[in-house]
Motif scaffolding. Structure first.
Motif, short mmCIF file in Angstrom:
data_model
loop_
_atom_site.label_atom_id
_atom_site.label_comp_id
_atom_site.label_asym_id
_atom_site.label_seq_id
_atom_site.Cartn_x
_atom_site.Cartn_y
_atom_site.Cartn_z
N GLU A 88 0.83 -1.19 0.00
CA GLU A 88 0.00 0.00 0.00
C GLU A 88 0.87 1.25 0.00
O GLU A 88 1.81 1.37 0.77
CB GLU A 88 -0.87 -0.02 1.26
CG GLU A 88 -1.77 1.17 1.41
CD GLU A 88 -2.34 1.27 2.82
OE1 GLU A 88 -3.17 2.16 3.03
OE2 GLU A 88 -1.93 0.48 3.69
N THR A 89 0.57 2.17 -0.91
CA THR A 89 1.30 3.45 -0.97
C THR A 89 0.31 4.57 -1.23
O THR A 89 -0.68 4.38 -1.95
CB THR A 89 2.36 3.46 -2.09
OG1 THR A 89 1.74 3.14 -3.33
CG2 THR A 89 3.47 2.47 -1.80
N PRO A 90 0.54 5.78 -0.69
CA PRO A 90 -0.39 6.89 -0.92
C PRO A 90 -0.19 7.52 -2.29
O PRO A 90 0.81 8.17 -2.54
CB PRO A 90 -0.03 7.89 0.20
CG PRO A 90 1.40 7.60 0.51
CD PRO A 90 1.64 6.15 0.23
N GLU A 91 -1.14 7.31 -3.22
CA GLU A 91 -1.01 7.87 -4.56
C GLU A 91 -2.27 8.60 -5.00
O GLU A 91 -2.55 8.71 -6.17
CB GLU A 91 -0.65 6.76 -5.56
CG GLU A 91 0.76 6.24 -5.42
CD GLU A 91 1.16 5.35 -6.59
OE1 GLU A 91 0.85 5.71 -7.74
OE2 GLU A 91 1.78 4.31 -6.37
N GLY A 92 -3.07 9.07 -4.06
CA GLY A 92 -4.22 9.88 -4.44
C GLY A 92 -5.57 9.24 -4.24
O GLY A 92 -6.58 9.92 -4.17
N ALA A 93 -5.62 7.92 -4.15
CA ALA A 93 -6.90 7.23 -3.93
C ALA A 93 -6.65 6.07 -2.96
O ALA A 93 -5.52 5.78 -2.59
CB ALA A 93 -7.46 6.71 -5.25
N ARG A 94 -7.75 5.42 -2.56
CA ARG A 94 -7.59 4.24 -1.71
C ARG A 94 -7.11 3.07 -2.54
O ARG A 94 -7.42 2.95 -3.73
CB ARG A 94 -8.93 3.89 -1.04
CG ARG A 94 -9.35 4.87 0.03
CD ARG A 94 -10.71 4.51 0.60
NE ARG A 94 -11.74 4.62 -0.43
CZ ARG A 94 -12.37 5.74 -0.74
NH1 ARG A 94 -12.05 6.85 -0.11
NH2 ARG A 94 -13.29 5.76 -1.67
N LYS A 129 7.82 9.19 10.10
CA LYS A 129 9.09 8.50 9.82
C LYS A 129 8.86 6.99 9.75
O LYS A 129 9.41 6.31 8.89
CB LYS A 129 10.12 8.84 10.89
CG LYS A 129 11.50 8.24 10.62
CD LYS A 129 12.50 8.63 11.68
CE LYS A 129 13.89 8.11 11.33
NZ LYS A 129 13.94 6.65 11.06
N LYS A 130 8.03 6.48 10.68
CA LYS A 130 7.75 5.04 10.70
C LYS A 130 7.08 4.60 9.40
O LYS A 130 7.42 3.57 8.82
CB LYS A 130 6.86 4.71 11.90
CG LYS A 130 6.58 3.22 12.07
CD LYS A 130 5.72 2.97 13.31
CE LYS A 130 5.44 1.47 13.44
NZ LYS A 130 4.58 1.20 14.63
N GLU A 131 6.11 5.40 8.93
CA GLU A 131 5.40 5.07 7.70
C GLU A 131 6.31 5.19 6.49
O GLU A 131 6.23 4.39 5.55
CB GLU A 131 4.18 5.99 7.55
CG GLU A 131 3.18 5.51 6.52
CD GLU A 131 1.94 6.38 6.44
OE1 GLU A 131 1.03 6.02 5.67
OE2 GLU A 131 1.89 7.43 7.12
N ILE A 132 7.19 6.21 6.50
CA ILE A 132 8.16 6.36 5.41
C ILE A 132 9.05 5.12 5.33
O ILE A 132 9.25 4.55 4.24
CB ILE A 132 9.03 7.62 5.61
CG1 ILE A 132 8.18 8.89 5.42
CG2 ILE A 132 10.20 7.64 4.64
CD1 ILE A 132 8.89 10.17 5.79
N ASP A 133 9.56 4.68 6.47
CA ASP A 133 10.44 3.50 6.50
C ASP A 133 9.69 2.26 6.04
O ASP A 133 10.22 1.43 5.29
CB ASP A 133 10.99 3.28 7.91
CG ASP A 133 11.96 4.38 8.32
OD1 ASP A 133 12.47 5.07 7.42
OD2 ASP A 133 12.19 4.56 9.53
N ASN A 134 8.42 2.14 6.47
CA ASN A 134 7.64 0.94 6.17
C ASN A 134 7.23 0.88 4.70
O ASN A 134 7.36 -0.16 4.05
CB ASN A 134 6.40 0.90 7.07
CG ASN A 134 5.54 -0.33 6.80
OD1 ASN A 134 6.05 -1.41 6.56
ND2 ASN A 134 4.24 -0.15 6.85
#
Length: 586
Positions: free
Chosen positions: A168-174, A509-514
């Protein structure tokens, strides 16, 4: 396997024997002769059965519409009086010498020779696809696919697959989520785009990549969107935005010529801010000649107070007009109708000015704004260079309300006045988008996605942090006839800038690393400058088949609320499978 279609008959000699497969499109028994129209994906041919061959004739008498058959017969010229000029092979017919009924058919639940209600078309899509208009669209889609592959290969691009099961990555939609059976409690996400992997391919040294990729976005219901769609995905190392745009222009020009023999001469270019200023939209249809014209400078503060006292409290005021030339259609009832519609956009009042020359000296002016003086009205007319019988709309309100309202009005007027030339193609690049915007929660978010490079790649990191509202991204959208066909950008290839962007949009930071640790690590290993674009294949097919419905160009689409009426999808999942996946649904 079929070796002859009905359209291949023109390459055969009269009197030669041909074998054809297809469906019975029509059946007529005239007593001594039976005629059928045999249909395949390429067209229709008339087949004749003569009573002289009783066994064959009696078998042909069993035929009904949509029976699936094989015919062997002799090609004959039709008599001149019997030529059917409405079909491709109307000058010839087949004298049948053999008939095999491959399968029978019950009466169809829809008529494939007319356009049916969409609900029944989607429920019986496999039958709807037999219709001529659907077959033609699917064939155009196939031709576009083939053209793209050939064009990209001839320009040195490599066709490379990227993973469907990803994180899962944030790209504008779910994201659409897929549970893993082997790794209990963990999930895959279906890709919204191949964004990260195509950038990794640039880092890998595979400097020219393309893919006709399936993408998935779990978005709120929107007109002409699909949860799964196809995009032409392109990435190139050592390239700038101008080079990518010129490359795509060349491809689009050749595509439209190849498919429809349409010659595109020019691609217009507008900055994001100019597009909003003149058209109220970042995807304007340039076939519509109407523009939004700012007239703020013609008004004093005291005049604005009289017209709209409450707006003075708001500093962000826009006073804008639309000039309609030689209006002879829009009466007061129609204008009042527009005013009521624009209330939905928050616009308090739509004003208008009409004027006519009664003789050389007298001008009769109709002004719907009672607080506007005659001198001021004449100044507006002069500034807009309005002529006799022209109509001027204008409004005063908050900037975003005026922009949205007049964007709608411009589009509505274009249709109602029939001033949009549907026989031309008007492509447009929108460039220089803001890097960031505020989302519904009033938090900073990327205008496109978090991997877009600032337009000045020498920008200091402190500027990103302290001056994000004014930072312009090196991005570009391509718009054709009001449809956003694709978008792209120069990508960030600097590890530090990419980290700052993640921080700015609120990723911990945790989400960036994950989610992005692997990608940030990759940026440290000599990442080349690179840029790319993704074009919507479905929307290109829409343009090239003259439809405004995206479901008309996808073989098996979902409805507007993302259901498949054919397969009854989505549906409940097997409880045993849920137990295996260790998932509970309440």
């Amino acid at each position: 396997m079929i070796t002859n279609y009905t359209n291949s008959i023109k390459y055969k000699k009269i009197g030669s024997i041909i074998k054809l497969f297809g469906w019975v499109n029509n059946f007529r028994n005239l007593g001594n002769i039976i005629f059928i129209n045999l249909r395949d994906r390429e067209g229709i041919i008339q087949v004749l059965f003569n009573k002289n061959n009783k066994i064959l004739f009696n078998k042909a008498n069993e035929l009904r519409k949509e029976f699936c058959i094989q015919i062997i017969g002799v090609i004959h010229h039709r008599n001149k009086k019997n030529i059917n000029y409405n079909i491709y092979n109307g000058n010839v017919e087949i004298y049948a010498i053999k008939l095999i009924i491959l399968n029978r058919s019950k009466s169809l639940p829809l008529n494939i020779n007319v356009k049916n209600n969409e609900k029944i078309r989607l429920k019986y899509r496999y039958l709807d696809l037999r219709s001529k208009y659907m077959i033609e669209r699917i064939k155009v889609r196939s031709k576009i696919n083939n053209f793209i592959h050939n064009f990209m290969n001839s320009n040195g691009f490599l066709n490379i697959d990227t993973p469907i099961l990803n994180k899962e990555t944030p790209e504008g939609a779910r994201d659409f989520i897929v549970p893993s059976r082997i790794n209990k409690g963990k999930f895959y996400a279906l890709p919204q785009s191949p964004q990260l992997f195509k950038q990794l391919l640039m880092i890998s040294g595979l400097d020219k990549y393309y893919q006709i990729a399936k993408c998935f976005r779990d978005e709120d219901l929107r007109f002409n969107r699909q949860p799964e769609f196809t995009q032409i995905d392109i990435e190139s190392s050592f390239s700038c935005s101008f080079q990518i745009r010129k490359f795509i222009e060349n491809m689009i020009k050749k595509l439209f010529w190849n498919i429809k023999k349409i010659k595109i001469k020019k691609f217009n270019v507008l900055s994001f801010y100019d597009a909003i200023k003149f058209y109220g939209s970042d995807k304007p249809d340039l076939r519509n000649p109407l523009k939004l014209i700012d007239i703020n400078h013609l008004f004093h503060l005291d005049e604005i107070k009289k017209i709209y006292p409450e707006i003075i409290k708001n500093k962000n005021i826009r006073i804008t007009a639309i000039l309609v030339s030689k209006n002879n259609i829009l009466n007061n009832n129609k204008i009042n109708f527009y005013s009521k519609i624009l209330l939905k956009y928050g616009l308090k009042k739509l004003f208008y000015i009409k004027f006519k020359n009664y003789n050389n000296d007298i001008i009769k002016i109709y002004n719907s704004c009672k607080y506007l003086s005659l001198d001021k009205t004449k100044k507006i007319i002069k500034f807009l260079n309005a002529k006799k019988n022209d109509l001027i709309f204008f409004c005063i309100d908050k900037k975003d309300i005026v922009t949205k309202s007049l964007c709608y009005l411009r589009n509505k007027l274009g249709k109602d006045l029939n001033i949009i030339d549907k026989n031309i193609i008007k492509p447009l690049w929108i460039i220089n988008f803001p890097m960031f915007k505020l989302n519904k929660k009033k938090k900073i978010s990327p205008m496109h996605h978090p991997f877009v490079n600032p337009i000045n790649n020498k920008i200091e990191i402190k500027d990103l942090k302290n001056n994000y509202k004014n930072i312009i991204s090196d991005s570009y959208d391509i718009v054709i006839n009001g449809y956003e066909i694709g978008g792209g950008s120069v990508r960030i290839n600097n590890f530090e800038i990419q980290k700052v962007i993640f921080n700015l949009i609120g990723i911990s930071k945790k989400e960036i690393d994950n989610k992005f640790g692997f990608f940030l690590e990759a940026l440290k290993f000599g990442t080349p400058p690179h840029s790319g674009i993704a074009l919507g294949l479905d929307r290109l097919v829409m343009l090239l088949t003259n439809t405004e419905n995206i479901r008309d160009v996808i073989p098996f689409p979902k409805t507007h609320n993302y259901n498949c009426l054919l397969s009854n999808t989505p549906n409940y999942i097997n409880k045993i499978l849920l137990k295996e996946l260790n998932i509970s649904i309440t």
